[in-house]
Design a protein around this motif. Structure first.
Motif, short mmCIF file in Angstrom:
data_model
loop_
_atom_site.label_atom_id
_atom_site.label_comp_id
_atom_site.label_asym_id
_atom_site.label_seq_id
_atom_site.Cartn_x
_atom_site.Cartn_y
_atom_site.Cartn_z
N UNK A 170 57.13 -10.51 10.43
CA UNK A 170 58.13 -11.40 9.85
C UNK A 170 58.55 -12.48 10.84
N UNK A 171 59.07 -13.57 10.30
CA UNK A 171 59.57 -14.66 11.14
C UNK A 171 58.57 -15.78 11.32
N UNK A 172 59.07 -17.02 11.21
CA UNK A 172 58.22 -18.18 11.43
C UNK A 172 57.21 -18.40 10.33
N UNK A 173 56.33 -19.37 10.53
CA UNK A 173 55.34 -19.70 9.52
C UNK A 173 53.93 -19.74 10.05
N UNK A 174 53.68 -19.12 11.21
CA UNK A 174 52.36 -19.19 11.83
C UNK A 174 51.29 -18.51 10.99
N UNK A 175 51.65 -17.40 10.34
CA UNK A 175 50.68 -16.68 9.52
C UNK A 175 50.26 -17.51 8.31
N UNK A 176 51.25 -18.17 7.66
CA UNK A 176 50.93 -19.02 6.51
C UNK A 176 50.05 -20.21 6.92
N UNK A 177 50.36 -20.79 8.07
CA UNK A 177 49.55 -21.90 8.59
C UNK A 177 48.11 -21.45 8.81
N UNK A 178 47.96 -20.26 9.41
CA UNK A 178 46.62 -19.72 9.65
C UNK A 178 45.91 -19.42 8.33
N UNK A 179 46.65 -18.88 7.36
CA UNK A 179 46.06 -18.53 6.06
C UNK A 179 45.46 -19.77 5.38
N UNK A 180 46.18 -20.89 5.42
CA UNK A 180 45.69 -22.11 4.79
C UNK A 180 44.44 -22.64 5.50
N UNK A 181 44.43 -22.50 6.85
CA UNK A 181 43.23 -22.93 7.58
C UNK A 181 42.05 -22.02 7.23
N UNK A 182 42.31 -20.72 7.12
CA UNK A 182 41.26 -19.77 6.75
C UNK A 182 40.68 -20.13 5.37
N UNK A 183 41.56 -20.42 4.43
CA UNK A 183 41.12 -20.79 3.07
C UNK A 183 40.21 -22.02 3.09
N UNK A 184 40.55 -22.99 3.91
CA UNK A 184 39.85 -24.27 3.88
C UNK A 184 38.64 -24.35 4.81
#
Length: 290
Positions: A210-224
């Motif tokens: 939990x905390x921050x948005x680093x995981x979401x940022x990584x997830x979007x890069x992984x998707x693309x």
């Protein structure tokens, strides 16, 4: 192949003469890491377990050609140690120290970003390329050489994931603990990019919280962009909003950073998410099957 460190890495230890620094220096050297120097201002000229100690990083690098720094300097001086590593133009600095003041790291981070030095940490277990080099505090014996890259914000969960991967017959290429503080050097996306480019890494396991948005940022890069399977685990599903859970960076604020949001984003981006910390190895096997 590996990322960041390998059998040819030449490691200097900042804070080698402290109790913690010396203990882990010995552990790393026993694992096979090439420790070529230590740095403690005012103690240059002595030797610790046969390792030469220098007054400054510039002197240590000039004489030993070290290319990796392991930092065990206490919190009040840790950011200054990072800056000295950066000023020496070292390739990689790994700051294990916990409790570094956020204000100090804000300043240090700005300078790191303008340099050629990669920073891992602070407040991290370090990193390891199994069978070749360990720079940090992780238990070396649970790691096995293989083709799974591991990147994590957590220390102990990293060890649990590695043990499960090893038990499942999946060794690791390199394991990187990026640290749990709000201000750190390399983030998930930085390490995942390196794993994606590493021909010897076939898949990646990521441990967030939990905390921050680093995981979401990584997830979007992984998707693309990611060309390899990725599995993950997110800690803190039951954490109440506003309560810090262990790491300084593991806190839900302003409605952001919730575990369920991170899990949903990862799944939507094609990442296999483990439902329990006891099933991380299973999730990696599922991701590999496609």
């Amino acid at each position: 192949m590996s990322i960041l460190i390998n059998k040819d890495s030449r490691v200097v230890v900042q804070g080698i003469t402290g109790k913690t620094g010396l203990f882990h220096t010995r552990q790393c050297r026993e694992y096979g890491t090439n420790i070529v120097a230590g740095v403690t201002p005012g103690k240059g000229g002595i030797h610790v377990d046969g390792i030469p100690v220098f007054d400054s990083m510039d002197e240590a690098l000039r004489i030993t050609q070290a290319n990796v720094s392991m930092i065990f300097v206490p919190p009040p001086g840790a950011a200054d140690a990072i800056l000295e590593a950066v000023e020496s133009d070292i390739e990689l600095a790994v700051c294990i120290t916990e409790g570094v003041p956020i204000r100090d790291m804000v300043m240090a981070k700005r300078i790191v970003e303008q340099s050629k030095t990669r920073l891992v940490g602070p407040n991290c277990p370090g990193l390891i390329t199994p069978g070749e080099c360990k720079v940090g505090i992780m238990p070396g014996y649970i790691h096995k050489p293989g083709k799974i890259g591991v990147v994590s914000r957590s220390g102990t969960l990293t060890y649990e994931a590695v043990k499960q991967l090893s038990d499942a017959g999946l060794g690791q290429s390199t394991c990187v603990g990026i640290g749990g503080d709000p201000i750190i050097g390399m983030k998930f996306i930085d390490v995942i990019k390196m794993f994606n480019d590493d021909p010897a890494t076939e898949a990646v396991f990521m441990i967030g919280e939990i905390g921050g948005g680093a995981e979401e940022e990584a997830a979007e890069w992984i998707r693309d962009h990611m060309t390899k399977p990725v599995a993950a685990f997110i800690a803190g599903v039951t954490a109440p909003p506003g309560k810090r859970m262990g790491h300084a960076g593991a806190i839900i604020t302003g409605g952001k950073g919730k575990a369920e949001d991170k899990i949903r984003t990862l799944q939507e981006c094609g990442v296999t998410v483990a439902v329990s910390p006891t099933r991380m190895g299973e999730a990696m096997l599922t991701a590999l099957k496609g």
